[in-house]
Design an enzyme around this catalytic site. Structure first.
Site, short mmCIF file in Angstrom:
data_model
loop_
_atom_site.label_atom_id
_atom_site.label_comp_id
_atom_site.label_asym_id
_atom_site.label_seq_id
_atom_site.Cartn_x
_atom_site.Cartn_y
_atom_site.Cartn_z
N HIS A 229 0.79 -0.92 0.18
CA HIS A 229 -0.01 -0.06 -0.03
C HIS A 229 0.91 1.09 0.02
O HIS A 229 0.56 2.27 0.63
CB HIS A 229 -0.98 0.24 1.15
CG HIS A 229 -2.12 -1.15 1.29
ND1 HIS A 229 -2.76 -1.27 2.40
CD2 HIS A 229 -2.16 -2.05 0.37
CE1 HIS A 229 -3.40 -2.27 2.11
NE2 HIS A 229 -3.28 -2.84 0.91
P1 FAD Z 1 -0.88 1.12 -10.68
O1 FAD Z 1 -2.31 0.53 -10.55
O2 FAD Z 1 0.09 0.36 -10.21
O3 FAD Z 1 -0.96 1.79 -11.98
C1 FAD Z 1 0.08 2.41 -12.42
C2 FAD Z 1 0.51 1.74 -14.05
O4 FAD Z 1 1.07 2.71 -14.68
C3 FAD Z 1 0.72 0.47 -14.11
O5 FAD Z 1 0.04 -0.43 -14.72
C4 FAD Z 1 2.16 0.78 -14.52
O6 FAD Z 1 2.36 -0.50 -15.80
C5 FAD Z 1 1.96 1.98 -15.32
N1 FAD Z 1 3.30 2.71 -15.74
C6 FAD Z 1 4.24 3.00 -14.82
N2 FAD Z 1 5.30 3.70 -15.47
C7 FAD Z 1 4.93 3.95 -16.61
C8 FAD Z 1 5.45 4.63 -17.71
N3 FAD Z 1 6.63 5.26 -17.60
N4 FAD Z 1 4.87 4.46 -18.91
C9 FAD Z 1 3.84 3.70 -19.10
N5 FAD Z 1 2.92 3.38 -17.99
C10 FAD Z 1 3.53 3.22 -16.90
N6 FAD Z 1 -5.16 -2.93 -2.40
C11 FAD Z 1 -6.54 -3.30 -1.99
O7 FAD Z 1 -7.33 -2.24 -1.78
N7 FAD Z 1 -7.00 -4.68 -1.71
C12 FAD Z 1 -5.85 -5.48 -1.83
O8 FAD Z 1 -6.23 -6.60 -1.43
C13 FAD Z 1 -4.44 -5.21 -2.28
N8 FAD Z 1 -3.65 -6.00 -2.34
C14 FAD Z 1 -2.49 -5.90 -3.07
C15 FAD Z 1 -1.71 -7.01 -3.39
C16 FAD Z 1 -0.53 -6.83 -4.24
C17 FAD Z 1 0.42 -7.82 -4.46
C18 FAD Z 1 -0.35 -5.33 -4.55
C19 FAD Z 1 1.13 -5.08 -5.59
C20 FAD Z 1 -1.04 -4.34 -4.31
C21 FAD Z 1 -2.08 -4.44 -3.38
N9 FAD Z 1 -3.15 -3.46 -3.13
C22 FAD Z 1 -4.27 -3.94 -2.58
C23 FAD Z 1 -3.01 -2.12 -3.43
C24 FAD Z 1 -3.31 -1.65 -4.66
O9 FAD Z 1 -3.52 -2.74 -5.75
C25 FAD Z 1 -2.72 -0.77 -5.32
O10 FAD Z 1 -2.51 0.62 -4.20
C26 FAD Z 1 -3.14 0.29 -6.27
O11 FAD Z 1 -3.61 -0.82 -7.44
C27 FAD Z 1 -2.31 1.05 -6.97
O12 FAD Z 1 -2.84 1.99 -7.98
P2 FAD Z 1 -1.97 3.04 -8.75
O13 FAD Z 1 -2.72 3.67 -9.80
O14 FAD Z 1 -1.48 4.00 -7.95
O15 FAD Z 1 -0.86 2.33 -9.45
#
Ligand code: FAD
Length: 584
Positions: free
Chosen positions: A519
């Site tokens: 997280h």
């Molecule tokens: P992300 O969803 O990671 O999105 C970022 C995206 O940007 C990615 O697809 C990446 O590939 C892309 N990207 C990055 N840099 C670039 C670039 N330079 N060019 C093009 N694309 C790029 N949360 C819950 O609520 N419940 C759970 O049960 C839970 N379990 C988890 C278990 C795991 C193993 C993980 C990893 C996370 C978990 N979380 C959970 C946390 C939650 O999933 C994350 O906090 C959330 O998905 C993050 O969202 P985000 O938009 O910040 O990033």
């Protein structure tokens, strides 16, 4: 006869891909979605420019793109591939196998923070929702108020997500035991099935349906307007293109530069519209990394790496935090059914108790390394401190783990984690290449209050494991807490040296066995890097919409709020531009 054999083979292949992979690293792609294209198919000459370019097709990027595409042209650039057709993503029982796939194009990209904690970043369309544990629960009303969001729009945006991809779980036995154990231990009242953040014990939503099939943020793209939406896969954005415009020559985002899978560089540009924008939704690590690579960050650090400075801002990549997780492994008399998080205990000091079970029992999964979800006995702690490395883990997996008796893997975890840690760290670029992972530090438990809350969490677990409900499940009618802590120290997977007094001092246990629940957040805080509308301070036509803007991770688990935020900001932008005509 030959035809019969062919059909049989075809049937067996189909069975294999729907039931999960039989190796730790199998990944298959395939899609039939009109808006998905390979980045290599992009031709700047054919494109007229876009109203919005969204970097990162992840948890917030997908709902944001779907919403904006109702009225405007949207290009999403995602560095990973499609989640469709990949059994490690789609099937709940493969959760740990997906995480253990460390091949260069896998959806999960591992990294180790300087704290010595093994962590991961999503690298796939749908982002974290494709590799996470699937638990869905909203932020508290207080959280919404503190961030300054419009509560009415928040309450419209969560259901938009929920109607599309969220399900109620059929409560697994280990989760039912945790529910009963928490109530017996006084984490009350029982709030039933609810998405709301309420003190006591509850069952939350999940993004797996009744067949254990995962629904992800990528599915939210289907709510968009296909005529306006283009998603490029394997498009890694290297930098934002700025021009200096206006009397004050303010840096204005006009597009981005990205590389496709074959290494070919492309430019995607905004159209001439006055309100067109580049929006970063690249996640808590990707967004501050990309800002810095584009020259927005601490002048001194950027200059050292030869990155031309566009906006000097000390705060980019700073103030990052990760909710520390400590877990206790409980061996059971009988094998327990696999389950990810469904039950949560929410305590007043901001400590949350959750559980997972049965993720090490299949002959296949015993061969894989799957972090905190595995009931691995002895591992890094059996290796002298100086030799503890990821390679050592791999060697253990190859040579030792597969020979351990199956019973050693039978059981479940009870986890405690603290929300809103006061310990902060940050991110530092190593060089100017987007493919080089930045160095990340979280400084777990550097603030004494965080450590005290961890001790409270471990003591809460102690009360749960001593309930009659758990005594009935576990070997020898319940282990002593000391025995359980000892076992958990050995089963623990991080690169932090262990101490002999781990079980005598709960503080030491917390420090030595800290892992992540993934997280992590921060790096582009509101008021420091972005303003209240998520616009990058000092730049024009550039926003950041994702978990990097959070001071504190929302709810017990963040994905609900990160997806909600994508929808929320999409609607806000449409309403601002179109007023009532926006129709959302
Ligand atoms: P992300 O969803 O990671 O999105 C970022 C995206 O940007 C990615 O697809 C990446 O590939 C892309 N990207 C990055 N840099 C670039 C670039 N330079 N060019 C093009 N694309 C790029 N949360 C819950 O609520 N419940 C759970 O049960 C839970 N379990 C988890 C278990 C795991 C193993 C993980 C990893 C996370 C978990 N979380 C959970 C946390 C939650 O999933 C994350 O906090 C959330 O998905 C993050 O969202 P985000 O938009 O910040 O990033």
């Amino acid at each position: 006869m030959e035809l019969l054999i062919k059909l049989l083979l075809l049937f067996l292949t189909a069975l294999k891909t729907t039931q999960g992979s039989d190796s730790c690293n199998e990944v298959k792609h395939g899609h039939g979605y009109p808006y998905l294209h390979e980045a290599s198919s992009f031709s700047q000459a054919e494109e007229e420019g876009f109203d919005y370019i969204i970097v990162g097709g992840g948890t917030s990027g997908c709902p944001l793109a779907a919403t904006l595409s109702r009225n405007y042209s949207v290009l999403v650039l995602e560095r990973g591939g499609s989640p469709y057709g990949n059994p490690n993503i789609s099937h709940m029982q493969n959760f740990h196998i997906g995480l253990s796939d460390t091949s260069p194009s896998a959806p999960s990209q591992p990294f180790i923070s300087t704290d010595g904690v093994i962590n991961t970043r999503a690298r796939v369309l749908g982002g974290g929702t494709c590799i996470n544990a699937g638990f869905y629960t909203r932020a508290s009303q207080r959280y919404v108020k503190t961030v300054g969001w419009d509560a009415k729009l928040v309450n419209e945006s969560y259901p938009w997500v929920e109607q599309r991809i969220v399900h109620w779980p059929e409560v697994a036995p280990w989760q039912a035991a945790l529910r009963d154990g928490l109530l017996e231990a006084g984490v009350a009242p029982f709030n039933g099935y609810t998405y709301n953040h309420l003190y006591g014990t509850k069952i939350g939503g999940i993004i797996f349906d009744k067949d254990g099939f995962r629904h992800t943020a990528a599915d939210l793209l289907a709510a968009g307007n296909n005529d306006n939406l283009k998603v490029l896969l394997h498009a890694t954005v290297e930098r934002i293109i700025f021009e200096r415009r206006g009397r004050r020559r303010r840096p204005t985002a006009v597009g981005v530069e990205f590389k496709d899978n074959s290494g070919k560089r492309h430019r995607a540009l905004l159209n001439g519209g006055r309100q067109s924008e580049v929006i970063l939704s690249a996640g808590a690590i990707g967004s501050p990394q990309l800002l810095q690579l584009s020259g927005v960050g601490p002048r001194k650090e950027l200059k050292k790496l030869g990155i031309p400075v566009v906006i000097d801002n000390l705060h980019v990549g700073k103030g990052m935090a990760d909710n520390p997780l400590n877990s206790i492994f409980m061996p059971t008399k009988k094998p327990v059914r696999q389950s990810l998080i469904q039950t949560v205990g929410i305590t007043h000091p901001g400590v949350f108790i959750e559980a997972s079970s049965g993720f090490s029992q299949s002959p296949n999964s015993i061969k894989c390394h799957h972090g905190i979800m595995s009931a691995e006995i002895g591992q890094l702690s059996t290796i002298p401190p100086g030799q503890r490395s990821l390679e050592a883990v791999q060697k253990y997996k190859r040579e030792i783990k597969k020979n351990l008796p199956k019973e050693a893997f039978q059981g479940g975890f009870i986890l405690e984690k603290i929300s809103g840690p006061l310990s902060h760290g940050g991110l530092r670029l190593v060089n100017g290449d987007v493919h080089t992972p930045p160095v990340v530090t979280f400084n777990y438990f550097s603030h004494p209050e965080d450590l005290q809350r961890c001790v409270y969490g471990v003591r809460s677990i102690e009360r749960v494991v001593q309930t009659k409900r758990f005594a009935d499940l576990t070997v020898n009618d319940a282990y002593t807490m000391e025995a359980l802590l000892n076992m958990s120290v050995q089963a623990n997977v991080n690169l932090i040296p262990k101490h002999t007094n781990d079980t005598a001092s709960v503080e030491q246990f917390c420090r030595d066995t800290v892992t992540t629940i993934w997280h992590y957040h921060g790096g582009c805080h509101i008021g420091k890097v972005v303003d209240g509308e998520y616009r990058v301070i000092g730049a024009a036509r550039l926003r950041v919409v994702d978990g990097s803007t959070f001071n504190k991770s929302p709810g017990t688990n963040p994905q609900a709020t990160v997806m909600m935020m994508g929808r929320y900001m999409g609607v806000k932008i449409l309403r601002k531009r179109l007023g009532r005509a926006a129709g959302v």
